[in-house]
Design a protein around this motif. Structure first.
Motif, short mmCIF file in Angstrom:
data_model
loop_
_atom_site.label_atom_id
_atom_site.label_comp_id
_atom_site.label_asym_id
_atom_site.label_seq_id
_atom_site.Cartn_x
_atom_site.Cartn_y
_atom_site.Cartn_z
N THR A 157 0.84 -1.19 0.00
CA THR A 157 0.00 0.00 0.00
C THR A 157 0.87 1.24 0.00
OG1 THR A 157 -1.73 -1.16 1.22
CG2 THR A 157 -1.82 1.24 1.23
N VAL A 158 0.59 2.17 -0.89
CA VAL A 158 1.39 3.38 -1.03
C VAL A 158 0.72 4.52 -0.27
CG1 VAL A 158 2.39 5.03 -2.66
CG2 VAL A 158 2.17 2.62 -3.29
N PRO A 159 1.44 5.20 0.64
CA PRO A 159 0.85 6.34 1.34
C PRO A 159 0.38 7.42 0.36
CG PRO A 159 2.99 5.75 2.28
CD PRO A 159 2.85 4.98 1.02
N PRO A 160 -0.70 8.14 0.68
CA PRO A 160 -1.26 9.11 -0.26
C PRO A 160 -0.26 10.16 -0.75
CG PRO A 160 -2.81 8.70 1.52
CD PRO A 160 -1.55 7.99 1.88
N ALA A 161 0.57 10.70 0.14
CA ALA A 161 1.51 11.75 -0.27
C ALA A 161 2.53 11.20 -1.26
CB ALA A 161 2.22 12.33 0.95
N LEU A 162 3.01 9.98 -1.03
CA LEU A 162 3.95 9.36 -1.96
C LEU A 162 3.27 9.06 -3.28
CD1 LEU A 162 6.64 8.06 -2.70
CD2 LEU A 162 5.92 6.00 -1.47
N ALA A 163 2.03 8.58 -3.24
CA ALA A 163 1.30 8.29 -4.47
C ALA A 163 1.14 9.54 -5.32
CB ALA A 163 -0.07 7.71 -4.11
N ALA A 164 0.87 10.68 -4.67
CA ALA A 164 0.72 11.93 -5.42
C ALA A 164 2.01 12.31 -6.13
CB ALA A 164 0.27 13.04 -4.48
N MET A 165 3.15 12.12 -5.48
CA MET A 165 4.44 12.41 -6.11
C MET A 165 4.69 11.50 -7.31
SD MET A 165 7.21 13.21 -3.14
CE MET A 165 7.02 14.63 -2.05
N LEU A 166 4.34 10.23 -7.16
CA LEU A 166 4.59 9.26 -8.23
C LEU A 166 3.72 9.51 -9.45
CD1 LEU A 166 4.96 6.00 -6.08
CD2 LEU A 166 6.78 7.43 -7.03
N GLU A 167 2.64 10.23 -9.27
CA GLU A 167 1.76 10.55 -10.40
C GLU A 167 2.28 11.72 -11.22
OE1 GLU A 167 -2.05 11.19 -8.68
OE2 GLU A 167 -2.39 9.06 -8.22
N ARG A 168 3.19 12.51 -10.66
CA ARG A 168 3.73 13.65 -11.39
C ARG A 168 4.85 13.19 -12.31
NH1 ARG A 168 3.65 16.75 -6.13
NH2 ARG A 168 5.91 16.55 -6.05
N PRO A 169 5.09 13.91 -13.41
CA PRO A 169 6.25 13.58 -14.25
C PRO A 169 7.55 13.88 -13.51
CG PRO A 169 5.22 15.61 -14.98
CD PRO A 169 4.31 15.03 -13.95
N ALA A 170 8.62 13.19 -13.87
CA ALA A 170 9.91 13.35 -13.21
C ALA A 170 11.00 13.62 -14.24
CB ALA A 170 10.26 12.12 -12.38
N VAL A 171 11.88 14.57 -13.93
CA VAL A 171 12.98 14.93 -14.81
C VAL A 171 14.24 15.10 -13.97
CG1 VAL A 171 13.90 16.64 -16.43
CG2 VAL A 171 11.46 16.11 -16.44
N ALA A 172 15.35 14.53 -14.43
CA ALA A 172 16.64 14.71 -13.76
C ALA A 172 17.71 14.88 -14.83
CB ALA A 172 16.97 13.53 -12.86
N ALA A 173 18.56 15.88 -14.67
CA ALA A 173 19.62 16.14 -15.64
C ALA A 173 20.84 15.28 -15.32
CB ALA A 173 20.00 17.62 -15.61
N PRO A 174 21.55 14.77 -16.34
CA PRO A 174 22.76 13.98 -16.09
C PRO A 174 23.92 14.88 -15.66
CG PRO A 174 22.43 14.27 -18.44
CD PRO A 174 21.23 14.87 -17.78
N MET A 175 24.80 14.34 -14.82
CA MET A 175 25.97 15.08 -14.35
C MET A 175 27.10 14.09 -14.09
SD MET A 175 27.49 17.92 -13.36
CE MET A 175 26.09 19.03 -13.48
N GLY A 176 28.28 14.39 -14.59
CA GLY A 176 29.44 13.58 -14.28
C GLY A 176 30.02 13.94 -12.93
#
Length: 440
Positions: A407-426
């Motif tokens: 079971t996923v807590p509501p606050a975590l579920a809301a985050m997982l529904e949003r798109p995610a972007v991360a820039a690469p870095m060496g």
């Protein structure tokens, strides 16, 4: 009450106020800020009916005495501690679970991150140059800091931004999604290296005077006193309640990697709170277990484990731990014990506790349960096993093992529904500096 000054663990930086230490994050000599002395406190000062915010206010008052933030401390605590840290019984009668994952990102880091944000919001001059909060994360810290600073209109007016550096491929998929899900004033960088590489990049940037002149920086890792001090509050609150009910100290088993959470417990005991024995539960990264077994302190490259948030080979807070005991390594070893738990034992512990006791925990908490399993029964001690994150953050590990969805807590579920972007870095200090300059 006289005002405390704050010193660097390396002793080559001038003493500062607490507000200055919180704003800076890291001392200019590369050391970590510590109080000139650890204050003591009368247990009678605590309200026996007070909530966690009330306990935090009483506990932290000596640290804030004489500081510009002193009058705001009750409001800061009320703003930060809006969720509980319950102590729930385990199947084993001499142990309980201290649940620290009921905040917005389902990890213990929420307590310190929200406290730090509340402090910085009051310290920032809206007319000052923009401030960038740099945070290295092995999984949970970055999400907590991102949530604490994300889209706060008062912080936006003050020009506060967040840059999260995490080791690409070494956090759980849900953790990675959280880190990149904020956008706006919160930016995620996936680094082609380990957590220790991320931590080195952050420290190098914070110590780069030229970069700091162009892009004012601070930290939200546990190297920041604004993160570490509030984490003492849930240890004090649990220990006080146990002591009032049972007349004896509460003992703790703490999953640890970078030593920040454990350091908070050590300082809580050092102030005179009824904290008994402290055990450190580590994964297969052997820096701390080897030291506590008698070897010299030797940082090393981190290795990847199931308990990924503890994949640390060079724990920053070891400097604070040594300072606390006057640089005496034997005194450090006498005050604490540490054990190393490998992945096979983590899996076995997760499965056994879920099957036999319906105790489903995250892999980090499982390291602490494995240490508990080694402790003798029948003495006067009662162990509080510190549960640092909600198990649903580690579905890729737990669901195949347990054979069912979590079971996923509501606050975590809301985050997982949003798109995610991360820039690469060496792993490149110059590249990070260039990225930060462009951000400015």
């Amino acid at each position: 009450m006289s005002a405390l000054r704050y010193l660097s663990t390396r002793g080559r930086a001038p003493a500062v106020t607490l507000s200055e230490a919180i704003a800076a994050g890291l001392a200019p000599d590369g050391g970590l800020y510590v109080p000139e002395r650890l204050p003591s406190i009368d247990l009678a000062a605590f309200d026996p009916d007070g909530d966690l915010a009330a306990t935090a206010t009483t506990l932290l008052t000596p640290f804030f005495a004489g500081d510009p933030l002193a009058d705001a401390l009750p409001a800061i605590c009320a703003e930060a501690f809006t969720f509980n840290a319950p102590l729930r019984p385990l199947a084993r009668p001499d142990a309980s679970l201290l649940e620290l994952f009921h905040g917005p990102t389902a990890a213990f880091k929420d307590f310190g991150a929200r406290f730090l944000a509340a402090c910085l919001r009051r310290l920032r001059d809206p007319d000052a140059p923009p401030l960038t909060i740099l945070v290295a994360t092995s999984g949970d810290t970055g999400a907590a800091v991102g949530a604490a600073f994300h889209q706060r209109s008062d912080l936006e007016r003050s020009g506060v931004r967040v840059a999260i550096l995490y080791p690409d491929g070494r956090v759980s998929p849900r953790q990675a999604h959280q880190l990149g899900s904020f956008g706006d004033n919160v930016h995620a960088l996936r680094v082609a290296g380990s957590f220790d590489d991320c931590q080195r990049l952050v420290k190098a940037a914070l110590n780069d005077a030229g970069l700091q002149r162009e892009v004012p920086l601070s930290s939200a890792n546990s190297i920041s006193l604004g993160r570490l001090l509030p984490q003492m509050s849930y240890y004090a609150h649990a220990a006080l309640r146990w002591w009032r009910a049972h007349g004896r100290p509460l003992d703790f088993i703490i999953p640890t990697g970078n030593l920040g959470n454990a350091m908070a417990c050590v300082w809580t005991r050092g102030m005179g709170l009824p904290v008994g024995d402290i055990r450190l539960a580590c994964n297969a990264n052997g820096t701390l277990p080897d030291f506590f077994a008698g070897a010299g302190y030797r940082p090393r490259d981190a290795i990847a484990t199931l308990a990924n948030a503890m994949d640390v080979g060079a724990p920053s807070n070891f400097e604070r731990l040594r300072w606390t005991f006057g640089g005496d390594d034997d005194a450090v070893r006498h005050a604490l014990r540490a054990a190393s738990i490998d992945d096979a034992t983590i899996r076995a512990t997760l499965l056994r506790h879920a099957r036999d006791h319906d105790e489903v925990v995250c892999p980090h908490t499982a390291t602490a349960l494995a240490v508990l399993d080694r402790e003798p029964r029948g003495d006067a001690r009662h162990w509080a096993v510190v549960a640092t994150a909600h198990p649903a953050k580690f579905d890729a590990v737990l669901e195949p093992l347990l054979g069912h969805a979590l079971t996923v807590p509501p606050a975590l579920a809301a985050m997982l529904e949003r798109p995610a972007v991360a820039a690469p870095m060496g792993v490149d200090e110059q590249a990070l500096g260039q990225w930060l300059r462009k951000l400015a």
